[in-house]
Design an enzyme around this catalytic site. Structure first.
Site, mmCIF file in Angstrom:
data_model
loop_
_atom_site.group_PDB
_atom_site.id
_atom_site.type_symbol
_atom_site.label_atom_id
_atom_site.label_comp_id
_atom_site.label_asym_id
_atom_site.label_seq_id
_atom_site.Cartn_x
_atom_site.Cartn_y
_atom_site.Cartn_z
ATOM 1 N N HIS A 1 -26.424 -3.095 -10.955
ATOM 2 C CA HIS A 1 -25.152 -3.705 -11.319
ATOM 3 C C HIS A 1 -24.947 -4.996 -10.521
ATOM 4 C CE1 HIS A 1 -24.375 -0.022 -13.386
ATOM 5 N NE2 HIS A 1 -23.098 -0.307 -13.630
ATOM 6 N N HIS B 1 -23.528 2.832 -4.106
ATOM 7 C CA HIS B 1 -24.718 2.386 -3.392
ATOM 8 C C HIS B 1 -24.466 2.143 -1.898
ATOM 9 C CE1 HIS B 1 -27.054 1.801 -7.083
ATOM 10 N NE2 HIS B 1 -25.974 1.270 -7.602
#
Length: 252
Positions: free
Chosen positions: A145, A204
């Site tokens: 992303h 993340h």
């Protein structure tokens, strides 16, 4: 060109991961908004960017070639095709990077499964195999992303800067179409930045997000700041000078 496809989406978190992180915000409305943007925009981020930039680049390049460079129709069309090849380069960057992310995650990961009496332990080579058995894959998951959203936003900014050198009749249909595409690309960029911030907050490790951003920046810099300055390349958006050096004005 959807990020939904697992073989091209090494970075995509299962929907439950998004839901779990968003539930921590404590706002169901917040969850619904972020989830909708994720489902309808981020999962197909490159497709949105590609299909809006394609007509924008074609129309603005052709118009600039005709009005500023005084090219004929055939030469202007060829120049537009050359500039459109930047989208093929962008697609290659997207595909290669997502495949690389998947390879790294598979190479560094292992599958965690709940203990089941009588089951024979097995080794899982890929994240897909692990998920098929309802396992959790623990690998180094570079943030796709962060990579894609930063790369798309920078690419859009480079391409829309061409309006500084474009002049069209105020009441022309071409101007109306270009303006609609420009507003759509600006809106899309706002979404990419918004979802980039959401990814930075919810998903993340820091190193995974940082590496994703650095790869996105490298893809942009390697093309628009290095390769596209060379003769044998798609070339920069007209008038063929970097974004930071443009001195033209868009006739309003």
């Amino acid at each position: 060109m959807s990020l939904e496809e697992e073989h091209c989406d090494p970075h995509h978190q299962p929907e439950s991961a998004w839901e779990g992180a968003l539930k921590a915000s404590g706002s169901s409305q917040h969850q619904d908004i972020i989830g909708a943007f994720e489902r309808y925009f981020v999962k197909v981020a490159w497709a949105w960017t590609l299909w809006l930039l394609l007509p924008f680049i074609a129309l603005t390049t052709y118009q600039l070639a005709r009005t500023k460079l005084l090219y004929g129709r055939a030469r202007s069309a060829l120049l537009a095709l050359r500039r459109l090849s930047a989208l093929a380069v962008g697609t290659a960057v997207w595909f290669v990077c997502t495949q690389l992310f998947m390879y790294i995650e598979n190479l560094t990961g292992e599958c965690s499964l709940p203990a089941r009496p009588g089951d024979t332990p097995r080794l899982y080579a890929t994240k897909r195999e692990c998920h098929q058995d309802s396992g959790v894959w623990n690998g180094f998951d570079i943030s796709g992303h962060c990579f894609l959203l930063s790369y798309c936003a920078l690419m859009i900014l480079e391409e829309v800067a061409v309006l500084e050198g474009l002049s069209m009749d105020h009441n022309s249909k071409l101007r109306a179409v270009v303006n609609v595409l420009f507003v759509s690309l600006c809106f899309l960029t706002v979404i990419w930045v918004f979802m980039f911030l959401c990814t930075a907050l919810y998903f993340h490790d820091f190193s995974q997000k940082l590496l994703g951003v650095l790869i996105g920046l490298s893809g942009w810099y390697g093309t628009y700041r290095f390769w596209y300055l060379k003769p044998f390349s798609p070339g920069l958006p007209l008038p063929n000078i970097p974004l930071s050096s443009k001195k033209y004005s868009y006739s309003r």
